[in-house]
Design an enzyme around this catalytic site. Structure first.
Site, PDB file in Angstrom:
ATOM      1  N   THR A   1      -1.174   5.170   9.650  1.00 41.44           N
ATOM      2  CA  THR A   1      -2.355   6.446   9.682  1.00 41.44           C
ATOM      3  C   THR A   1      -3.812   5.505  10.325  1.00 41.44           C
ATOM      4  OG1 THR A   1      -3.056   5.156   7.624  1.00 41.44           O
ATOM      5  CG2 THR A   1      -1.611   7.171   7.282  1.00 41.44           C
TER       6      THR A   1
ATOM      7  N   GLY B   1      -3.562   8.253   3.939  1.00 47.21           N
ATOM      8  CA  GLY B   1      -2.816   8.132   2.817  1.00 47.21           C
ATOM      9  C   GLY B   1      -1.402   7.066   3.233  1.00 47.21           C
TER      10      GLY B   1
ATOM     11  N   ASP C   1       0.061  -4.807   3.806  1.00 49.37           N
ATOM     12  CA  ASP C   1      -1.212  -4.168   4.539  1.00 49.37           C
ATOM     13  C   ASP C   1      -1.835  -4.864   5.643  1.00 49.37           C
ATOM     14  OD1 ASP C   1      -2.418  -1.508   3.728  1.00 49.37           O
ATOM     15  OD2 ASP C   1      -3.963  -2.547   2.461  1.00 49.37           O
TER      16      ASP C   1
HETATM   17 CA    CA Z   1      -3.330  -0.164   3.257  1.00 49.02          CA
END
Ligand code: CA
Length: 708
Positions: free
Chosen positions: A273, A214, A338
């Protein structure tokens, strides 16, 4: 039924019952350590507990995500081997009524457990394929706007007679494995937050550990939570990034981590996360958490004066009983692309400078293969397993990367790097064979680009429920023009180099299984399920499944026979986006979703399936006038909302309809009814109430531009 009695000479019995020396070392080692209680007498029938999950010798079951605690996706079964593989055939198949891609099955005591789609759990007789029970967590009804992350659940866990599984809306539920009856259910997320679960929980020491995703969908501060397996009561929770210092820190680790952040990071959540990989290590009674990217990706918003931003993209070792911090290793300080470290962490031992060391193997998105000492967290070695444009090397002394210049979009320029945002290796699990000493990686090569041009870093905020990395829409482009490929890569962690590599179809490939038969199994998006010689990569066997094979296989034995099972069906999520780009169209309305099971000398056949469909002729409407500027705006909206189900560049792989061939975007009213009115919500299409008339118009422009 296999009865495993606990005996005092457990170590010796296990170790003399096998041959290969490397296997022997691994097996003996895994049985030692404070995490294992040899006096655990509760195991009077076959049930999954700490000893069974540490047992690398007994191949009869596949009792956890990576089969055993080491997460190696390796089984010692060898009835199916390099000589007998030519006799491997289909024993049975079962059609399922949910998306099947992505999910890791289990097999315990002759029963297959699988959680697929939006957490629909099946218990299936492993010999006959008969469904014993089915449990639907009713996620579509409960998830609300979290349905937008609708690519489904990736697995489940088993502990002492219960099945445990998470849901998109953030629940962790316990089911009776015999009946499928709900035993308990807890909400592991906070009401109104952006957290959701797609990953599998892990079971150890009477606890169930679960993380969440998330980071891109709202201000999200990552954490992992351990629950009592019997009652669902919370045992401990560990936050993976620090919160607002004004609120006080939960522990010393958070106070230390806060020193590595700047600005007002807590307003944005921070991220970190643990949405996928968790590994329990009985040798040290500790659990490793693989953490994800920063929220937002754009470090200038999240952490404007720099600093490492702990514990983003890290492996964090915690005491398994208390959740207390022990050590961490961060792969990308102040991560900005990312580049998750949420990829699997495999435990093994190997010789380093003449000494046997307990090590952890990790191949995260950033394209480097890391070997890390499990006791200390110190880096032993790291080398590129794919092209990795962002760094020259990793400094072994400091453990820090030697970054190339100008990779952090410092002046708003568009940075283009391989790996892109989907990584050199993503969540599809790799396997490690103690027979060959090799790690088998579903590897990929693809570029991505990043720029914060057009973003006001001072006023930016998350758009709740919308994929919002704090960068311009170009940052989510697929860039097929620069080349996209994938391979099954056998990597030698000792020499840190490739042993062999075979190209695989398209830009995505499924999770891998290695076996004691010196075989490596992998499914492909072209509809084949394949076996390779683990030593040299020679393809020895291939089965045409008539639909993409996009999940990791399992193997188990029943009454003296070895079985191999794998799920097949239209790709979903990231794999769907890449399958469409590679020309594989597996429309869920036309192709089956199946569980396939193989054994030697079986000869069942599947109903003939047509080959993957080529792109449908798009509907053309000469009254629809394309405006290229509006279409470019629409591309940004598409990449933040539609791409995971309907495909990159509006090319669907079949998980959701190909909108180039849909009449709905041709009609303003129909389009509004679906997008804002939620008229197809029951079919799994979420609504996007926040889109303005102008945005809907731009989105229609982009879809029609792709169609025409
Ligand atoms: Ca990601």
């Amino acid at each position: 039924m296999i009865i495993r009695k606990i005996i005092s000479s457990y170590n010796q019995v296990a170790c003399i019952s096998i041959t290969g020396l490397s296997l022997l070392l691994v097996a003996c080692q895994d049985r030692q350590g404070p995490g294992l209680d040899p006096d655990d007498e509760t195991n009077d029938g076959y049930e999954v507990n700490d000893l069974t999950l540490a047992d690398t010798i007994d191949g009869s079951n596949w009792p956890s995500y990576g089969r055993t605690f080491d997460e190696s996706h390796y089984s010692p079964l060898d009835q199916v081997n390099t000589s007998s593989i030519e006799r491997l055939g289909l024993a049975w198949s079962l059609e399922l009524d949910t998306n099947t891609a992505n999910s890791q099955m289990l097999c315990i005591d002759g029963v297959i457990y699988t959680a697929t789609g939006l957490t629909v759990v099946h218990a299936i007789d492993a010999k006959s394929g008969e469904v014993l029970w089915r449990y639907d967590a009713e996620v579509a009804e409960k998830a609300g706007w979290k349905l937008r992350y609708g690519w489904g659940i990736r697995g489940l866990s088993f502990w002492k007679g219960n099945v445990y599984v998470g849901t998109q809306d953030g629940r962790l539920i316990a089911l009776d494995a015999k009946t499928g009856t709900l035993i308990w259910s807890v909400l592991t997320t906070e009401p109104g937050d952006a957290r959701f679960i797609t990953g599998a929980p892990r079971a150890f020491r009477d606890r169930i550990l679960i993380g969440h995703g998330g980071a891109e969908y709202g201000p999200t501060r990552g954490y992992v939570t351990a629950y009592d397996a019997a009652t669902g009561e919370q045992s401990w929770r560990f936050f993976l990034v620090p919160g607002n210092p004004a609120d006080g820190f939960e522990n010393d680790a958070m106070a230390m981590a806060a020193q590595t952040w700047s600005g007002e990071w807590w307003k944005y959540g921070g991220g970190g996360t643990a949405w996928n990989a968790l590994t329990y290590d009985p040798a040290y009674n500790q659990v490793y958490i693989g953490t994800g990217n920063g929220a937002p990706w754009n470090w200038k918003i999240r952490n404007p004066e720099g600093g490492d931003a702990l514990f983003l993209v890290s492996i964090v070792a915690l005491d398994a009983d208390t959740g207390e911090y022990r050590w961490h290793y961060q792969t990308n300080p102040n991560e900005a692309w990312d580049y998750n470290s949420a990829m699997d962490m495999v435990l093994t031992s190997m010789e380093v400078d003449g000494n046997e060391r307990n090590v952890l193997l990790h191949a995260p998105k950033n394209g480097f293969f890391y070997v890390i000492d499990r006791e200390t967290g110190n880096l032993i070695s790291a080398e590129k397993f794919v092209q990795a444009d962002w760094a020259d090397a990793i400094d072994i002394e400091t453990g820090r990367p030697i970054e190339k210049p100008d990779i952090r979009y410092e002046s708003g320029q568009r940075v283009v790097l391989n790996p892109g945002i989907f990584g050199g290796h993503n969540w599809p699990p790799m396997a490690h064979s103690p027979l060959t000493g090799l790690t088998y990686i579903p590897a990929r090569e693809a570029f991505g680009s990043w720029t914060d041009s057009g973003v006001d870093n001072n006023t930016w905020q998350h758009t709740p429920g919308v994929y919002s990395p704090g960068l311009g829409p170009q940052s989510l482009a697929f860039m097929p023009e620069l080349g996209i490929s994938s391979s099954l890569l056998a990597w030698d962690p000792v020499s840190q180099g490739p042993a062999w590599s075979v190209p695989t179809p398209g830009g995505w490939n499924a999770g891998v299984m290695a076996t004691g038969g010196n075989l490596v199994f992998q499914g492909h998006m072209d509809g084949t399920f394949n076996a390779y010689n683990a030593g040299n990569g020679e393809k020895l066997w291939s089965f045409y499944a008539g639909i993409a094979v996009d999940s990791a296989p399992i193997t188990y034995s029943l009454d003296g026979e070895q079985y191999i099972s794998v799920l097949s069906g239209p790709p979903t999520g990231s794999s769907s986006a890449f399958a469409g780009l590679a020309g594989y169209f597996w429309d869920y309305r036309d192709y089956p979703r199946r569980l396939l099971t193989f054994k030697l000398d079986a000869s069942q056949t599947l109903e003939t399936a047509p080959p993957p469909r080529q792109p449908k002729a798009a509907l053309v409407n000469n009254d629809f006038i394309i405006d290229e500027n509006l279409s470019a705006t629409g591309e940004g909206i598409w990449n933040m909302r539609c791409v995971m189900c309907h495909g990159g560049a509006v090319i669907s792989a079949g998980a959701a309809p190909d909108l180039r061939a849909s009449a709905i975007p041709l009609s303003k009213e129909s389009f509004e009814n679906v997008l804002r009115g939620g008229s197809l919500e029951s079919a799994g299409m979420p609504s996007y109430e926040e889109l303005t008339d102008d945005e809907l118009h731009a989105l229609r422009q982009y879809i029609r531009s792709a169609a025409e």
